[in-house]
Design a protein around this motif. Structure first.
Motif, PDB file in Angstrom:
ATOM      1  N   ASP A  10      -4.267  10.418  -9.715  1.00  0.00           N
ATOM      2  CA  ASP A  10      -5.626  10.669 -10.191  1.00  0.00           C
ATOM      3  C   ASP A  10      -6.085   9.664 -11.232  1.00  0.00           C
ATOM      4  OD1 ASP A  10      -5.690  12.859  -8.539  1.00  0.00           O
ATOM      5  OD2 ASP A  10      -5.010  14.236 -10.109  1.00  0.00           O
ATOM      6  N   THR A  11      -5.163   9.007 -11.901  1.00  0.00           N
ATOM      7  CA  THR A  11      -5.540   8.108 -12.995  1.00  0.00           C
ATOM      8  C   THR A  11      -5.580   6.637 -12.604  1.00  0.00           C
ATOM      9  OG1 THR A  11      -3.246   8.022 -13.758  1.00  0.00           O
ATOM     10  CG2 THR A  11      -4.668   9.674 -14.761  1.00  0.00           C
ATOM     11  N   LEU A  12      -4.853   6.236 -11.562  1.00  0.00           N
ATOM     12  CA  LEU A  12      -4.841   4.834 -11.149  1.00  0.00           C
ATOM     13  C   LEU A  12      -5.944   4.552 -10.138  1.00  0.00           C
ATOM     14  CD1 LEU A  12      -1.046   4.098 -10.643  1.00  0.00           C
ATOM     15  CD2 LEU A  12      -2.456   3.505 -12.596  1.00  0.00           C
ATOM     16  N   SER A  13      -6.552   3.384 -10.265  1.00  0.00           N
ATOM     17  CA  SER A  13      -7.541   2.966  -9.272  1.00  0.00           C
ATOM     18  C   SER A  13      -6.811   2.436  -8.036  1.00  0.00           C
ATOM     19  CB  SER A  13      -8.435   1.871  -9.854  1.00  0.00           C
ATOM     20  OG  SER A  13      -7.691   0.686 -10.050  1.00  0.00           O
ATOM     21  N   ALA A  14      -7.550   2.211  -6.972  1.00  0.00           N
ATOM     22  CA  ALA A  14      -6.951   1.662  -5.753  1.00  0.00           C
ATOM     23  C   ALA A  14      -6.381   0.269  -6.014  1.00  0.00           C
ATOM     24  CB  ALA A  14      -7.983   1.611  -4.635  1.00  0.00           C
ATOM     25  N   PHE A  15      -7.069  -0.514  -6.842  1.00  0.00           N
ATOM     26  CA  PHE A  15      -6.600  -1.855  -7.177  1.00  0.00           C
ATOM     27  C   PHE A  15      -5.254  -1.782  -7.908  1.00  0.00           C
ATOM     28  CE2 PHE A  15      -6.298  -5.624  -9.815  1.00  0.00           C
ATOM     29  CZ  PHE A  15      -6.650  -6.637  -8.942  1.00  0.00           C
ATOM     30  N   GLU A  16      -5.150  -0.904  -8.894  1.00  0.00           N
ATOM     31  CA  GLU A  16      -3.913  -0.772  -9.660  1.00  0.00           C
ATOM     32  C   GLU A  16      -2.770  -0.237  -8.800  1.00  0.00           C
ATOM     33  OE1 GLU A  16      -5.754   0.226 -14.058  1.00  0.00           O
ATOM     34  OE2 GLU A  16      -5.637   1.813 -12.547  1.00  0.00           O
ATOM     35  N   THR A  17      -3.086   0.685  -7.928  1.00  0.00           N
ATOM     36  CA  THR A  17      -2.072   1.228  -7.030  1.00  0.00           C
ATOM     37  C   THR A  17      -1.551   0.144  -6.095  1.00  0.00           C
ATOM     38  OG1 THR A  17      -3.131   3.385  -7.124  1.00  0.00           O
ATOM     39  CG2 THR A  17      -1.621   3.004  -5.305  1.00  0.00           C
ATOM     40  N   MET A  18      -2.453  -0.651  -5.547  1.00  0.00           N
ATOM     41  CA  MET A  18      -2.057  -1.725  -4.639  1.00  0.00           C
ATOM     42  C   MET A  18      -1.270  -2.809  -5.378  1.00  0.00           C
ATOM     43  SD  MET A  18      -2.108  -2.706  -1.524  1.00  0.00           S
ATOM     44  CE  MET A  18      -3.471  -1.952  -0.691  1.00  0.00           C
ATOM     45  N   LEU A  19      -1.710  -3.173  -6.568  1.00  0.00           N
ATOM     46  CA  LEU A  19      -1.036  -4.205  -7.355  1.00  0.00           C
ATOM     47  C   LEU A  19       0.388  -3.786  -7.688  1.00  0.00           C
ATOM     48  CD1 LEU A  19      -1.499  -6.939  -8.876  1.00  0.00           C
ATOM     49  CD2 LEU A  19      -2.038  -5.553 -10.862  1.00  0.00           C
ATOM     50  N   SER A  20       0.557  -2.573  -8.190  1.00  0.00           N
ATOM     51  CA  SER A  20       1.896  -2.119  -8.568  1.00  0.00           C
ATOM     52  C   SER A  20       2.782  -1.917  -7.345  1.00  0.00           C
ATOM     53  CB  SER A  20       1.813  -0.832  -9.388  1.00  0.00           C
ATOM     54  OG  SER A  20       1.226   0.196  -8.631  1.00  0.00           O
ATOM     55  N   GLY A  21       2.231  -1.418  -6.268  1.00  0.00           N
ATOM     56  CA  GLY A  21       3.021  -1.236  -5.050  1.00  0.00           C
ATOM     57  C   GLY A  21       3.476  -2.549  -4.450  1.00  0.00           C
ATOM     58  N   SER A  22       2.587  -3.531  -4.434  1.00  0.00           N
ATOM     59  CA  SER A  22       2.957  -4.848  -3.891  1.00  0.00           C
ATOM     60  C   SER A  22       4.018  -5.520  -4.737  1.00  0.00           C
ATOM     61  CB  SER A  22       1.724  -5.747  -3.804  1.00  0.00           C
ATOM     62  OG  SER A  22       0.834  -5.263  -2.849  1.00  0.00           O
ATOM     63  N   ALA A  23       3.883  -5.414  -6.048  1.00  0.00           N
ATOM     64  CA  ALA A  23       4.881  -6.015  -6.932  1.00  0.00           C
ATOM     65  C   ALA A  23       6.235  -5.326  -6.769  1.00  0.00           C
ATOM     66  CB  ALA A  23       4.414  -5.932  -8.381  1.00  0.00           C
ATOM     67  N   ALA A  24       6.234  -4.002  -6.691  1.00  0.00           N
ATOM     68  CA  ALA A  24       7.491  -3.268  -6.535  1.00  0.00           C
ATOM     69  C   ALA A  24       8.147  -3.550  -5.190  1.00  0.00           C
ATOM     70  CB  ALA A  24       7.234  -1.776  -6.698  1.00  0.00           C
ATOM     71  N   ALA A  25       7.363  -3.561  -4.120  1.00  0.00           N
ATOM     72  CA  ALA A  25       7.921  -3.834  -2.792  1.00  0.00           C
ATOM     73  C   ALA A  25       8.470  -5.248  -2.714  1.00  0.00           C
ATOM     74  CB  ALA A  25       6.859  -3.621  -1.719  1.00  0.00           C
ATOM     75  N   SER A  26       7.765  -6.186  -3.313  1.00  0.00           N
ATOM     76  CA  SER A  26       8.206  -7.576  -3.311  1.00  0.00           C
ATOM     77  C   SER A  26       9.486  -7.747  -4.117  1.00  0.00           C
ATOM     78  CB  SER A  26       7.093  -8.458  -3.876  1.00  0.00           C
ATOM     79  OG  SER A  26       7.503  -9.788  -3.927  1.00  0.00           O
ATOM     80  N   LEU A  27       9.547  -7.119  -5.256  1.00  0.00           N
ATOM     81  CA  LEU A  27      10.730  -7.215  -6.113  1.00  0.00           C
ATOM     82  C   LEU A  27      11.941  -6.579  -5.440  1.00  0.00           C
ATOM     83  CD1 LEU A  27      11.965  -7.962  -8.861  1.00  0.00           C
ATOM     84  CD2 LEU A  27      11.171  -5.762  -9.708  1.00  0.00           C
ATOM     85  N   GLY A  58       0.806  -1.218   0.000  1.00  0.00           N
ATOM     86  CA  GLY A  58       0.000   0.000   0.000  1.00  0.00           C
ATOM     87  C   GLY A  58       0.836   1.263   0.000  1.00  0.00           C
ATOM     88  N   PRO A  59       1.723   1.423   0.978  1.00  0.00           N
ATOM     89  CA  PRO A  59       2.560   2.628   0.991  1.00  0.00           C
ATOM     90  C   PRO A  59       3.447   2.758  -0.245  1.00  0.00           C
ATOM     91  CG  PRO A  59       2.663   1.539   3.115  1.00  0.00           C
ATOM     92  CD  PRO A  59       1.907   0.628   2.197  1.00  0.00           C
ATOM     93  N   ALA A  60       3.986   1.646  -0.715  1.00  0.00           N
ATOM     94  CA  ALA A  60       4.832   1.701  -1.914  1.00  0.00           C
ATOM     95  C   ALA A  60       4.017   2.116  -3.137  1.00  0.00           C
ATOM     96  CB  ALA A  60       5.498   0.346  -2.159  1.00  0.00           C
ATOM     97  N   GLY A  61       2.812   1.599  -3.252  1.00  0.00           N
ATOM     98  CA  GLY A  61       1.950   1.963  -4.376  1.00  0.00           C
ATOM     99  C   GLY A  61       1.581   3.429  -4.372  1.00  0.00           C
ATOM    100  N   VAL A  62       1.247   3.946  -3.206  1.00  0.00           N
ATOM    101  CA  VAL A  62       0.912   5.374  -3.090  1.00  0.00           C
ATOM    102  C   VAL A  62       2.140   6.224  -3.417  1.00  0.00           C
ATOM    103  CG1 VAL A  62       0.244   7.185  -1.464  1.00  0.00           C
ATOM    104  CG2 VAL A  62      -0.967   5.016  -1.472  1.00  0.00           C
ATOM    105  N   TRP A  63       3.298   5.844  -2.915  1.00  0.00           N
ATOM    106  CA  TRP A  63       4.525   6.602  -3.174  1.00  0.00           C
ATOM    107  C   TRP A  63       4.844   6.614  -4.664  1.00  0.00           C
ATOM    108  CZ3 TRP A  63       9.492   5.366  -4.947  1.00  0.00           C
ATOM    109  CH2 TRP A  63      10.458   6.363  -4.764  1.00  0.00           C
ATOM    110  N   ILE A  64       4.751   5.447  -5.308  1.00  0.00           N
ATOM    111  CA  ILE A  64       5.034   5.362  -6.746  1.00  0.00           C
ATOM    112  C   ILE A  64       4.032   6.199  -7.534  1.00  0.00           C
ATOM    113  CG2 ILE A  64       5.024   3.804  -8.736  1.00  0.00           C
ATOM    114  CD1 ILE A  64       6.145   1.651  -6.803  1.00  0.00           C
ATOM    115  N   ALA A  65       2.766   6.087  -7.201  1.00  0.00           N
ATOM    116  CA  ALA A  65       1.730   6.838  -7.924  1.00  0.00           C
ATOM    117  C   ALA A  65       1.921   8.342  -7.764  1.00  0.00           C
ATOM    118  CB  ALA A  65       0.345   6.423  -7.440  1.00  0.00           C
TER     119      ALA A  65
END
Length: 102
Positions: free
Chosen positions: A67-84, A53-60
């Protein structure tokens, strides 16, 4: 800022993103054995779920996509980035310590 509630869809995004990030980290830096692979996968999974969550918000916010990403997309990208990123730091330190610690 995205609203991260206890929605099942967001938990799914966390799990899928964290799993994807952990899998990609295994592909980019191949493990030496099964124990290292399991350790890296579960480390990435845990970090992706916890810090997604925090990583997704920071990246966005850094990319001006809040403004363009949904909560789902923000969470998905943040989780993938934090995990990687979780294993990259730990994996490099592990290999350096193994090489120079002997």
């Amino acid at each position: 800022m995205a609203d991260f509630s206890n929605d099942a869809g967001l938990w799914t995004a966390r799990a899928v993103g964290a799993s994807a990030g952990a899998a990609v980290s295994l592909i980019y830096l191949l493990p030496k054995n099964r124990r290292e692979a399991a350790s890296r996968f579960f480390t990435g999974l845990a970090c992706g779920i916890i810090f997604g969550g925090p990583a997704g918000v920071w990246i966005a916010e850094r990319l001006a996509l809040s403004d363009t990403l949904s909560a789902f997309e923000t969470m998905l990208s943040g989780s993938a980035a934090a995990s990687l990123c979780a294993w990259w730091g730990l994996g490099i330190l592990h290999r350096v310590a193994g090489r120079f610690g002997r």
